[in-house]
Scaffold this active site. Structure first.
Site, PDB file in Angstrom:
ATOM      1  N   ILE A  16       0.888  -1.237   0.089  1.00 45.84           N
ATOM      2  CA  ILE A  16      -0.126   0.066  -0.272  1.00 45.84           C
ATOM      3  C   ILE A  16       0.893   1.244   0.052  1.00 45.84           C
ATOM      4  O   ILE A  16       0.472   2.275  -0.503  1.00 45.84           O
ATOM      5  CB  ILE A  16      -1.028  -0.077   0.923  1.00 45.84           C
ATOM      6  N   SER A  38      11.825   0.371   7.874  1.00 45.40           N
ATOM      7  CA  SER A  38      10.971  -0.950   7.270  1.00 45.40           C
ATOM      8  C   SER A  38      12.256  -2.029   7.271  1.00 45.40           C
ATOM      9  O   SER A  38      13.388  -2.071   7.066  1.00 45.40           O
ATOM     10  CB  SER A  38      10.643  -0.701   5.922  1.00 45.40           C
ATOM     11  N   ARG A  39      11.851  -3.160   7.858  1.00 41.89           N
ATOM     12  CA  ARG A  39      13.049  -4.296   8.073  1.00 41.89           C
ATOM     13  C   ARG A  39      13.631  -4.585   6.526  1.00 41.89           C
ATOM     14  O   ARG A  39      14.676  -4.786   6.334  1.00 41.89           O
ATOM     15  CB  ARG A  39      12.361  -5.622   8.449  1.00 41.89           C
ATOM     16  N   LYS A  92      -5.452   1.931   8.044  1.00 41.57           N
ATOM     17  CA  LYS A  92      -6.436   1.129   8.460  1.00 41.57           C
ATOM     18  C   LYS A  92      -6.187  -0.133   8.434  1.00 41.57           C
ATOM     19  O   LYS A  92      -5.652  -0.868   7.674  1.00 41.57           O
ATOM     20  CB  LYS A  92      -8.086   1.345   7.726  1.00 41.57           C
ATOM     21  N   ASP A 172     -10.529  -7.606   6.618  1.00 37.23           N
ATOM     22  CA  ASP A 172      -9.373  -6.643   6.130  1.00 37.23           C
ATOM     23  C   ASP A 172     -10.025  -5.650   5.111  1.00 37.23           C
ATOM     24  O   ASP A 172     -10.068  -4.400   5.246  1.00 37.23           O
ATOM     25  CB  ASP A 172      -8.106  -7.373   5.930  1.00 37.23           C
TER      26      ASP A 172
HETATM   27  P1  NAP Z   1       2.214  -5.758   3.198  1.00 41.67           P
HETATM   28  O1  NAP Z   1       2.649  -5.215   1.996  1.00 41.67           O
HETATM   29  O2  NAP Z   1       1.868  -7.423   3.455  1.00 41.67           O
HETATM   30  O3  NAP Z   1       2.980  -5.426   4.569  1.00 41.67           O
HETATM   31  C1  NAP Z   1       3.400  -3.918   4.830  1.00 41.67           C
HETATM   32  C2  NAP Z   1       4.629  -4.076   5.473  1.00 41.67           C
HETATM   33  O4  NAP Z   1       4.735  -4.202   6.747  1.00 41.67           O
HETATM   34  C3  NAP Z   1       5.704  -5.222   4.845  1.00 41.67           C
HETATM   35  O5  NAP Z   1       6.326  -5.089   3.564  1.00 41.67           O
HETATM   36  C4  NAP Z   1       6.717  -5.267   5.766  1.00 41.67           C
HETATM   37  O6  NAP Z   1       7.780  -4.590   5.385  1.00 41.67           O
HETATM   38  C5  NAP Z   1       5.894  -4.788   6.934  1.00 41.67           C
HETATM   39  N1  NAP Z   1       5.571  -6.004   7.873  1.00 41.67           N
HETATM   40  C6  NAP Z   1       5.084  -7.303   7.466  1.00 41.67           C
HETATM   41  N2  NAP Z   1       4.871  -7.956   8.562  1.00 41.67           N
HETATM   42  C7  NAP Z   1       5.453  -7.205   9.608  1.00 41.67           C
HETATM   43  C8  NAP Z   1       5.823  -7.833  10.772  1.00 41.67           C
HETATM   44  N3  NAP Z   1       5.563  -8.849  11.429  1.00 41.67           N
HETATM   45  N4  NAP Z   1       6.388  -6.701  11.500  1.00 41.67           N
HETATM   46  C9  NAP Z   1       6.656  -5.549  11.256  1.00 41.67           C
HETATM   47  N5  NAP Z   1       6.554  -5.273   9.844  1.00 41.67           N
HETATM   48  C10 NAP Z   1       5.867  -6.092   9.146  1.00 41.67           C
HETATM   49  O7  NAP Z   1       0.747  -5.094   3.440  1.00 41.67           O
HETATM   50  P2  NAP Z   1      -0.043  -4.053   2.732  1.00 41.67           P
HETATM   51  O8  NAP Z   1      -0.917  -4.622   1.797  1.00 41.67           O
HETATM   52  O9  NAP Z   1       0.909  -2.959   2.388  1.00 41.67           O
HETATM   53  O10 NAP Z   1      -1.038  -3.729   3.952  1.00 41.67           O
HETATM   54  C11 NAP Z   1      -0.598  -2.959   5.026  1.00 41.67           C
HETATM   55  C12 NAP Z   1      -1.818  -2.130   5.699  1.00 41.67           C
HETATM   56  O11 NAP Z   1      -2.537  -1.318   4.760  1.00 41.67           O
HETATM   57  C13 NAP Z   1      -2.833  -3.086   6.154  1.00 41.67           C
HETATM   58  O12 NAP Z   1      -3.361  -2.649   7.352  1.00 41.67           O
HETATM   59  C14 NAP Z   1      -3.998  -3.351   5.169  1.00 41.67           C
HETATM   60  O13 NAP Z   1      -5.302  -3.290   5.497  1.00 41.67           O
HETATM   61  C15 NAP Z   1      -3.905  -1.803   4.695  1.00 41.67           C
HETATM   62  N6  NAP Z   1      -4.217  -1.444   3.200  1.00 41.67           N
HETATM   63  C16 NAP Z   1      -3.853  -2.392   2.274  1.00 41.67           C
HETATM   64  C17 NAP Z   1      -4.399  -1.979   0.992  1.00 41.67           C
HETATM   65  C18 NAP Z   1      -3.865  -3.016  -0.241  1.00 41.67           C
HETATM   66  O14 NAP Z   1      -4.506  -2.777  -1.242  1.00 41.67           O
HETATM   67  N7  NAP Z   1      -2.873  -3.936   0.021  1.00 41.67           N
HETATM   68  C19 NAP Z   1      -5.020  -1.074   1.058  1.00 41.67           C
HETATM   69  C20 NAP Z   1      -5.611  -0.369   1.844  1.00 41.67           C
HETATM   70  C21 NAP Z   1      -5.016  -0.532   3.130  1.00 41.67           C
HETATM   71  P3  NAP Z   1       9.239  -4.833   6.100  1.00 41.67           P
HETATM   72  O15 NAP Z   1       9.298  -6.538   5.768  1.00 41.67           O
HETATM   73  O16 NAP Z   1      10.114  -4.193   5.062  1.00 41.67           O
HETATM   74  O17 NAP Z   1       9.246  -4.771   7.510  1.00 41.67           O
END
Ligand code: NAP
Length: 315
Positions: A16, A38-39, A92, A172
């Site tokens: 995101i 970020s890690r 969110k 989600d």
């Molecule tokens: P994601 O790509 O799976 O995760 C975001 C980042 O968080 C990962 O790249 C990782 O970065 C870090 N992360 C993952 N596991 C972690 C852990 N155990 N501890 C600490 N950091 C961790 O997820 P995303 O799709 O971007 O979604 C993130 C948030 O945005 C969620 O709450 C989701 O509901 C919201 N969101 C997503 C979307 C969508 O379309 N994807 C839309 C609207 C809102 P590092 O490995 O570099 O730490």
């Protein structure tokens, strides 16, 4: 436009951030994106740190952080930022539990910081028009249907956190629909019945059927499903004595009695551009905006939920 730019960092660089936060921030002259933490993730040309601890130790000039990691890991980072006097924007859902977000709200006040619980779907182009229609003083709502259905394999490939406790599963995306509903309906409402369908190998539901009662007495039926293929259904239907409102495509389109309504045309980053405009205004006016109501509904769905166990789900 603020007097001086808000020095902002993004924490948790993943999907995101790359799709929405980064392009929206760089378009907004109120911000200077100074770093990420970020890690593994990073953004080209932006100073990067591995953790929020090293970010805040090295960038004492930071005004605000956007926390975009999965919800289970957000509280610790938000608490750390607030205790260091930094304003916080939460993706969110704002946390994994309602009470932790309440705690953050208190911490923000104690540390004279601003906290913003974002709900991006509320910024979709047709949502304000829908709210306006439903706010007419004489209008009577009779029934509401919310359908939030998509293919988890298409939208959440390899997102393990989403299937773990606190990841919300089908809620989600479903919480986006609930964030719109809590925003556009004039009356508040609460969960009456909840059926949650869990794959036997997962800690979060893949589908849910909910019913709600509003304080005005009408019923709301909600269907949430991650198992559909061939397109998405992100729709809300409100039957009123002055016509049937259909808000579709996640809040992008509006029809009343079958007549499409004109709505503002948005760029692909429109919802997040609007979020960052609001955050800039909150920061410069020293105001928070905290709303846990969509998360509280999901929490209550889990509290009341009758569980049905389905066969395993594998990617
Ligand atoms: P994601 O790509 O799976 O995760 C975001 C980042 O968080 C990962 O790249 C990782 O970065 C870090 N992360 C993952 N596991 C972690 C852990 N155990 N501890 C600490 N950091 C961790 O997820 P995303 O799709 O971007 O979604 C993130 C948030 O945005 C969620 O709450 C989701 O509901 C919201 N969101 C997503 C979307 C969508 O379309 N994807 C839309 C609207 C809102 P590092 O490995 O570099 O730490």
């Amino acid at each position: 436009m603020v007097d001086s730019k808000i020095k902002l960092a993004i924490v948790g660089v993943g999907k995101i951030v790359k799709d929405q936060h980064h392009p929206s921030i760089i378009k907004n002259p109120d911000y200077e994106l100074v770093a990420t933490a970020s890690r593994n993730g990073f953004l080209d040309g932006i100073e990067s740190f591995k953790s929020i601890e090293s970010l805040l130790a090295n960038r004492k000039d930071l005004d605000a952080v956007s926390l975009c990691m999965p919800p289970q890991y957000r509280f610790t980072a938000a608490k750390f930022a607030l205790e260091h006097g930094v304003d916080v924007l939460l993706e969110k859902p704002p946390g994994a539990t309602v009470c932790e977000v309440n705690q953050l709200e208190k911490l923000a006040v104690m540390n004279d910081c601003q906290l913003y619980t974002t709900w991006h779907s509320r910024h979709a182009p047709a949502v304000a028009n829908a709210k306006r229609f439903l706010s007419q003083p004489q209008l009577k709502i009779e029934e509401v249907l919310i359908n939030w259905k998509e293919d988890v394999r298409k939208w959440h490939p390899n997102q393990e956190w989403i299937w773990q406790a606190g990841g919300l599963g089908v809620f989600d995306p479903g919480i986006n629909g609930l964030s719109i509903l809590t925003h556009i309906l004039p009356a508040s409402f609460f969960v009456e019945t909840s059926i949650l369908k869990f794959p036997e190998n997962r800690a979060a539901p893949i589908a849910a059927n909910l019913s709600f009662t509003s304080e005005d007495g009408y019923r709301i039926i909600g269907e949430f499903d991650w198992g559909i293929s061939g397109g998405e259904e992100w729709n809300i239907e409100v039957i009123t004595d002055q016509g049937k409102l259909i808000l579709s495509s996640g809040g992008a389109k509006l029809a009343i009695d079958g007549e499409p309504q004109e709505v503002e045309q948005y760029s692909e980053h429109g919802e997040y551009e609007s979020i960052y405009r609001e955050f800039s205004s909150l920061v410069s006016n020293r105001k928070s905006n905290v709303d846990v109501s969509p998360l509280a509904l999901v929490a209550d769905a889990f509290l009341l939920g009758e569980r049905i166990i389905l066969e395993s789900f594998d990617e």
